[in-house]
Each structure stands twice: as structure tokens, then as C-alpha cells.
Design an enzyme around this catalytic site. Sequence first.
Site, PDB file in Angstrom:
ATOM      1  N   SER A  13       1.199  -0.743  -0.196  1.00  0.00           N
ATOM      2  CA  SER A  13      -0.213   0.166  -0.125  1.00  0.00           C
ATOM      3  C   SER A  13       0.805   0.946   0.281  1.00  0.00           C
ATOM      4  CB  SER A  13      -0.970  -0.106   1.123  1.00  0.00           C
ATOM      5  OG  SER A  13      -1.872   1.006   1.300  1.00  0.00           O
ATOM      6  N   TYR A  30      -2.748  -1.011   9.791  1.00  0.00           N
ATOM      7  CA  TYR A  30      -2.453  -1.614   8.382  1.00  0.00           C
ATOM      8  C   TYR A  30      -1.398  -1.582   8.021  1.00  0.00           C
ATOM      9  CZ  TYR A  30      -3.917  -0.866   3.494  1.00  0.00           C
ATOM     10  OH  TYR A  30      -4.228  -0.888   2.358  1.00  0.00           O
TER      11      TYR A  30
END
Length: 258
Positions: free
Chosen positions: A145, A158
Site C-alpha cells: 500500500s 494496517y
Amino acid sequence: MLITGAARGMGRSHAVRLAEEGADLILVDICRSMPEIEYPLASSDELAETADLVERAGGRAVTHVVDVRDAAALAAAVDDGVARLGGLDAAVANAGVLTAGTWDTTTAEHWRAVVDVNLIGAWNTCAAALPHLVDRGGSLVNISSAAGIKGTPLHTPYTASKHGVVGMSKALANELAAQHVRVNTVHPTGVATGMRPASLHNLIAEQRPDLGPLFLNALPIQMAEAVDISNAVLFLVSDESRYVTGLEFKVDAGVTLR
């Protein structure tokens, strides 16, 4: 080729894009929701729909309902798919989950769920694929990401897990280069999928608007489309990237420049 988190979103997009180029797919998804995650996860009907889209695009599809946290079940699913399709050339560790919260509202249960799926699940995906790749070469693509490059706040588990995917991938890239197995990461900006907790928007808009600029892309778009990420995956599993390994491939609209 193997794709986890294949029932919808980016996973489905990767599957269809690869099938358009002639790939046969092993499609894996948990197909149930998790209590620690505030948004619903994909269903078995959605996984079946992905398989149908793959077949319409010209590929063969084998589906398995598997939790990527279950290493043994995932390995068994991959073994079955390889036996039915005749081999494995690449794996895409795409399955992921996201929680939202400030540091003082993030729980141990949030940490465990996110790290177990995003990082341990990615490792389990690599470990399930590698027995089929080490003797013939191939490609591992681990979806990280933009949060795996910058310190994106308000979803710390995350961000940490996606940084971990990078370290794991670089270590594997070094270890597996002698076997002609390439390992790369892909780093999307926001993509319109089902992985979007509503509470994150509220946190940014109401509690911490000062952090909002960290989420803004440099290019004048709010979100990328899933196919933009799939095109990067296609390149990394193809012969066109035969000497590309250890790469952090950003498809981030410049969000990591901010």
C-alpha cells in the site's frame, strides 16, 4: 496463477486482467466477515462471480474458500489448484483488511486481525506457492500500500503490516534470486473497493482534519481504479519484468510524495 482476496475489488480485477492475457487462476477468498472488521467481507457468491468473469475472459478458474491465516488449508488449496490446472507461475498476495482508529482506540484485537491477515497471510501465500516455483522460477507479487511507504495515520496496524510486507518481500527477493523467483511489492493509493471503514472518514473529517492532507494524492484524482493496480501486477508476473525483483512499484497518484 494464484490470487488471494479474489472475490471482489482488486483481487477480482487482477484475476480478470490476467485471464485476458491467457492466465488460468487459482482464486482464494475467506468468503465471510470478521468481527474485528467493521465493513462486510466478500461472499461465496462473489467468488463464484469472479470465477465466471475469468472464464468469460478466456481463462480457467479453480476456487477455494480459505482463510489466508490458515497456512495448512491455503497450501492444500494451492496444491489442488496446481494439480487441476497443471502448474503455477505466479502468486499474488492480495488479501487484506483495514481497521480505523486513533492510537487510544486501537485494540489488541485490531492489531492481531490486521497483522495476521495482511502480513502473516501474505507470508502464508508465498509459502504455499513457493514449493511449485523454486524448481521452475516464477513471480511473487505482494500487494502492499502507499501506507507501506509513508507513515499513514489512523490505521496504525494496517500501516505497520504493509511496511512488514515490504521487508518480508525484500528478504525473500534476496533469498530466492538464485532460484529465479522474483519478489516485488505493489503500492496503491486509495482504490474504490469494499475495503473502506466508514469510521476512517469520520476520524479525518471530524476529529483530526489536520491529518487530511496526508491522504491527498498529488495527481488530481480522489482514487485510482482497480485495473490501474492490475496492470502493474500484470507487468510483474510477465516476462517483460524478468529482471525486476525487490521493487516497490508505486501506483499511488503521487500520494507518497506528500
